[in-house]
Design an enzyme around this catalytic site. Structure first.
Site, PDB file in Angstrom:
ATOM      1  N   CYS A  51     -13.294  -2.312   5.267  1.00  0.00           N
ATOM      2  CA  CYS A  51     -12.394  -1.563   4.383  1.00  0.00           C
ATOM      3  C   CYS A  51     -13.147  -0.705   3.352  1.00  0.00           C
ATOM      4  O   CYS A  51     -12.668   0.346   2.983  1.00  0.00           O
ATOM      5  CB  CYS A  51     -11.452  -2.511   3.655  1.00  0.00           C
ATOM      6  SG  CYS A  51     -10.453  -3.495   4.767  1.00  0.00           S
ATOM      7  N   CYS A  78      -7.360 -11.354  -0.246  1.00  0.00           N
ATOM      8  CA  CYS A  78      -7.536 -11.016   1.165  1.00  0.00           C
ATOM      9  C   CYS A  78      -7.864 -12.269   1.977  1.00  0.00           C
ATOM     10  O   CYS A  78      -8.879 -12.931   1.735  1.00  0.00           O
ATOM     11  CB  CYS A  78      -8.651  -9.974   1.332  1.00  0.00           C
ATOM     12  SG  CYS A  78      -8.906  -9.630   3.084  1.00  0.00           S
ATOM     13  N   LYS A 131      -7.026   6.303  11.922  1.00  0.00           N
ATOM     14  CA  LYS A 131      -7.348   6.903  10.622  1.00  0.00           C
ATOM     15  C   LYS A 131      -7.824   8.343  10.781  1.00  0.00           C
ATOM     16  O   LYS A 131      -8.648   8.625  11.659  1.00  0.00           O
ATOM     17  CB  LYS A 131      -8.434   6.072   9.927  1.00  0.00           C
ATOM     18  CG  LYS A 131      -8.002   4.641   9.640  1.00  0.00           C
ATOM     19  CD  LYS A 131      -9.095   3.848   8.956  1.00  0.00           C
ATOM     20  CE  LYS A 131      -8.592   2.445   8.615  1.00  0.00           C
ATOM     21  NZ  LYS A 131      -9.631   1.630   7.966  1.00  0.00           N
ATOM     22  N   CYS A 148     -15.980  -9.125   4.101  1.00  0.00           N
ATOM     23  CA  CYS A 148     -16.084  -9.454   5.524  1.00  0.00           C
ATOM     24  C   CYS A 148     -16.474  -8.163   6.247  1.00  0.00           C
ATOM     25  O   CYS A 148     -16.513  -7.090   5.634  1.00  0.00           O
ATOM     26  CB  CYS A 148     -14.749 -10.015   6.042  1.00  0.00           C
ATOM     27  SG  CYS A 148     -13.558  -8.759   6.543  1.00  0.00           S
ATOM     28  N   CYS A 166     -14.600  -3.482  -1.614  1.00  0.00           N
ATOM     29  CA  CYS A 166     -13.236  -3.740  -1.129  1.00  0.00           C
ATOM     30  C   CYS A 166     -12.582  -4.783  -2.034  1.00  0.00           C
ATOM     31  O   CYS A 166     -13.229  -5.375  -2.897  1.00  0.00           O
ATOM     32  CB  CYS A 166     -13.263  -4.219   0.314  1.00  0.00           C
ATOM     33  SG  CYS A 166     -13.764  -5.939   0.473  1.00  0.00           S
ATOM     34  N   ARG A 201       0.855  -1.199   0.000  1.00  0.00           N
ATOM     35  CA  ARG A 201       0.000   0.000   0.000  1.00  0.00           C
ATOM     36  C   ARG A 201       0.882   1.238   0.000  1.00  0.00           C
ATOM     37  O   ARG A 201       1.777   1.380   0.843  1.00  0.00           O
ATOM     38  CB  ARG A 201      -0.916  -0.013   1.222  1.00  0.00           C
ATOM     39  CG  ARG A 201      -2.028   0.997   1.120  1.00  0.00           C
ATOM     40  CD  ARG A 201      -3.000   0.844   2.274  1.00  0.00           C
ATOM     41  NE  ARG A 201      -3.773  -0.374   2.208  1.00  0.00           N
ATOM     42  CZ  ARG A 201      -4.232  -1.040   3.273  1.00  0.00           C
ATOM     43  NH1 ARG A 201      -3.982  -0.606   4.471  1.00  0.00           N
ATOM     44  NH2 ARG A 201      -4.940  -2.134   3.123  1.00  0.00           N
ATOM     45  N   LYS A 232      -4.761   0.486  14.597  1.00  0.00           N
ATOM     46  CA  LYS A 232      -4.652   1.451  13.514  1.00  0.00           C
ATOM     47  C   LYS A 232      -5.398   2.743  13.858  1.00  0.00           C
ATOM     48  O   LYS A 232      -6.322   2.729  14.672  1.00  0.00           O
ATOM     49  CB  LYS A 232      -5.194   0.857  12.225  1.00  0.00           C
ATOM     50  CG  LYS A 232      -6.652   0.429  12.284  1.00  0.00           C
ATOM     51  CD  LYS A 232      -7.020  -0.297  11.000  1.00  0.00           C
ATOM     52  CE  LYS A 232      -8.325  -1.064  11.160  1.00  0.00           C
ATOM     53  NZ  LYS A 232      -8.609  -1.944  10.043  1.00  0.00           N
ATOM     54  N   ARG A 274      -2.489   6.345   9.689  1.00  0.00           N
ATOM     55  CA  ARG A 274      -2.370   5.928   8.284  1.00  0.00           C
ATOM     56  C   ARG A 274      -2.545   7.109   7.342  1.00  0.00           C
ATOM     57  O   ARG A 274      -2.583   8.253   7.779  1.00  0.00           O
ATOM     58  CB  ARG A 274      -3.401   4.842   8.013  1.00  0.00           C
ATOM     59  CG  ARG A 274      -3.137   3.615   8.891  1.00  0.00           C
ATOM     60  CD  ARG A 274      -3.985   2.471   8.475  1.00  0.00           C
ATOM     61  NE  ARG A 274      -3.661   1.278   9.237  1.00  0.00           N
ATOM     62  CZ  ARG A 274      -4.214   0.103   9.003  1.00  0.00           C
ATOM     63  NH1 ARG A 274      -5.089  -0.051   8.046  1.00  0.00           N
ATOM     64  NH2 ARG A 274      -3.881  -0.947   9.734  1.00  0.00           N
TER      65      ARG A 274
HETATM   66 FE1  SF4 Z   1     -10.527  -8.033   3.214  1.00  0.00          FE
HETATM   67 FE2  SF4 Z   1     -12.615  -7.674   4.778  1.00  0.00          FE
HETATM   68 FE3  SF4 Z   1     -11.065  -5.591   4.155  1.00  0.00          FE
HETATM   69 FE4  SF4 Z   1     -12.614  -6.653   2.318  1.00  0.00          FE
HETATM   70  S1  SF4 Z   1     -13.311  -5.630   4.212  1.00  0.00           S
HETATM   71  S2  SF4 Z   1     -10.453  -6.124   2.057  1.00  0.00           S
HETATM   72  S3  SF4 Z   1     -12.588  -8.799   2.852  1.00  0.00           S
HETATM   73  S4  SF4 Z   1     -10.464  -7.364   5.358  1.00  0.00           S
END
Ligand code: SF4
Length: 564
Positions: A477, A434, A209, A473, A428, A74, A207, A143
């Site tokens: 993100c 991931c 933000k 998930c 995401c 990143r 983390k 971050r």
């Molecule tokens: Fe991975 Fe969950 Fe982030 Fe999506 S929201 S990138 S599945 S950790």
């Protein structure tokens, strides 16, 4: 606290010698494509995640090979602003060492996927050659600092972007480990580190933000951040900021002590105190955040545990910072302003929709090639927006026709061909890389949007801006819990459906139905859209509508997210 009481991750940070640990040795080990487990945790502070291509797991197992390990890198880009030279270099690195695709993240960063261990060091060195870096793009530190997309939109936008840059610089870790490991700089005397004046040996509990936004556009989803600065502008002049604290998106399935949260507005500070305020809040979290339980360690829980009054008193005690009463502001949208816009100096800016943040050459649209060609002559900037899109900024009137002809040559749409739903979609990365993902996101959302678009057409809603977000998930993100419609992966092909966030990013959504496959998702949304078309009030957004009609309850606070 005795030695035995120190939680494992905190102990690892202490023993790591300011983020060194055995990362250098792990990188040199030719036997495996992986790195040592402890190094996998610490390398995140350097902006790198170890991943594996889950699409290939079964085949590799059959061949008795270890998983195909690779690395996500990143690249930190404060405010998302890059030069043409940086763009060209990053684009080339994606082709040379990653999978050839450029992922623009929801935090205005670049992400490379599928970088092999043997290429990691070279890639990071070449990123640093562009004057960008990856340090603190992940890990228990502050971050990438986000900022409202285009600093050339007005003098206020420029000032806010400059504040984002100053905060980012001020909160960067000071460890020499990054330079030693990736850039082969000399070890600091005897390997003994300098100090981390702000973070100390254990950095932050989790983390952290930060984002800035300029009302009425909330294009950074500022209230989803640990710390948000909401610009207060009077008569065209930036006066200061309302401080928004304790936002955060993630939670864990089955653990209702975890929840997403919209930040509280804690008070107002004058503009000249912005860096000091950022430091004061980081110090508060450093000293009060939960270091025993990483699932309770974000500032959102610290704020709920201690309360805003105590938080304010600590800012005063540690930094002499007195928060004034918050000033009024109003957000109207989270989205980007697509297409062409001219500023007061006569220059043009073009915001390009980048579906799922993946800039690729696919489906007859050569977007990546087009932007590369533009970077060959454009003298202005390339800005990553907080919604995974790209603004080509500072285009002179004489260059505008040149850029338009590149768009035509590579079939780049002008922003008007997509439905408003698609233009307000975020996904995401999820599968295949991931490791936390239960289901597809970036690769599947465009397909699902095609099908929802059919429903919108049926009910005459094609031009209705509705925000939709999908993640693999509940980690958050893609900021799913601020989508008017959100789908969060539970299992392959199965999603939880959340509804009822506000269009402007100041109210969370609520779980509506669980474990839905595609047909069930469409069957759940269809009657809602029918009702919305028939019974909405003038100007009413979909998220507000489903709350007003009682399909879901309004979530008034993060703590109430799981309440029935
Ligand atoms: Fe991975 Fe969950 Fe982030 Fe999506 S929201 S990138 S599945 S950790």
């Amino acid at each position: 606290m005795s030695q035995q009481d120190i939680p494992a991750f905190e102990a690892l940070k202490i023993k790591s010698n300011y983020l060194r640990n055995t990362i250098a040795e792990s990188l040199d080990n030719p036997i495996t494509g992986a790195i040592a487990p402890d190094d996998q945790l610490l390398i995140k502070f350097h902006g790198v995640y170890q991943q594996q291509n889950r699409d290939l797991d079964e085949e590799r197992r059959r061949q008795k090979l270890e998983p195909l390990y690779s690395y996500l890198i990143r690249i930190r880009v404060p405010g998302g602003i890059t030069t043409a030279a940086q763009w060209k270099a990053i684009d080339k690195l994606a082709d040379t060492y990653a999978d050839g695709e450029l992922k623009l993240t929801t935090r205005q960063a670049f992400q490379f996927h599928a970088v092999l261990k043997r290429n990691l060091k070279t890639t990071i060195r070449e990123i640093n050659d562009t004057l960008l870096d990856t340090l603190a793009a992940c890990g228990d530190v502050n971050r990438n600092v986000m900022s409202s997309a285009n600093p050339w939109e007005s003098a206020v936008h420029a000032e806010v972007a400059e504040h984002a840059r100053q905060i980012s610089a001020h909160l960067s870790p000071q460890t020499g480990a990054y330079h030693e490991i990736w850039l082969d700089k000399e070890l600091v005397a005897g390997g003994e580190p300098e100090v981390e004046p702000l973070y100390g040996k254990t950095y932050l509990p989790r983390k952290f933000k930060i984002a800035m936004a300029i009302p009425p556009r909330n294009d950074t989803d500022v209230l989803s951040n640990d710390l948000g600065f909401v610009a207060i502008v009077e008569h065209g002049v930036l006066k200061g900021y309302n401080l928004a604290v304790g936002g955060g998106m993630g939670y864990s399935f089955g653990n209702n002590a975890t929840y997403p949260r919209v930040a509280d507005i804690a008070g107002y500070i004058p503009a000249e105190k912005v860096v000091e305020a950022a430091e004061a809040v980081v110090v508060f979290q450093r000293d009060h955040g939960n270091r025993q339980d990483r699932k309770q360690a974000r500032l959102k829980y610290t704020i709920d545990n201690y309360g805003l009054d105590y938080f304010r008193s600590e800012l005063k005690r540690t930094h002499g910072l007195v928060l004034e009463p918050a000033r009024p502001f109003d957000f109207t949208t989270q989205g980007d302003d697509y297409g062409w816009h001219q500023d007061t100096n006569g220059n043009w800016h073009f915001t390009l929709f980048v579906e799922g943040g993946k800039l690729t050459d696919k489906h007859g649209i050569a977007a990546k090639t087009a932007v590369r060609e533009i970077a060959g002559f454009h003298t202005g900037s390339f800005i990553l927006t907080g919604n995974q899109n790209l603004t080509i900024a500072q285009i002179t009137p004489s260059d505008k026709p040149k850029i338009e002809s590149v768009f035509t040559k590579y079939n780049i749409p002008d922003g008007n061909i997509h439905s408003q739903l698609r233009l307000h979609s975020i996904a995401c990365a999820a599968l295949p890389y991931c490791g936390l993902s239960f289901a597809e996101a970036e690769r599947y959302l465009p397909v699902l949007v095609d099908k929802i678009e059919e429903l919108l057409k049926k009910y005459g809603l094609s031009n209705e801006p509705i925000s939709i977000r999908m993640t693999g998930c509940p980690n958050g993100c893609g900021r799913p819990f601020l989508g008017e419609i959100a789908l969060v992966g539970r299992a392959p092909g199965k999603y939880n459906l959340y509804l009822g966030a506000s269009f402007s990013g100041n109210r969370l959504n609520k779980l509506y139905k669980e474990m839905l496959g595609e047909e069930e998702i469409l069957a759940a949304i269809d009657p809602l859209l029918a009702d919305f078309s028939a019974d909405r009030q003038p100007g009413e957004h979909f998220g507000d509508f489903v709350v007003r009609k009682g399909y879901v309850k309004a979530v008034e606070a993060g703590k109430l997210f799981h309440e029935n």
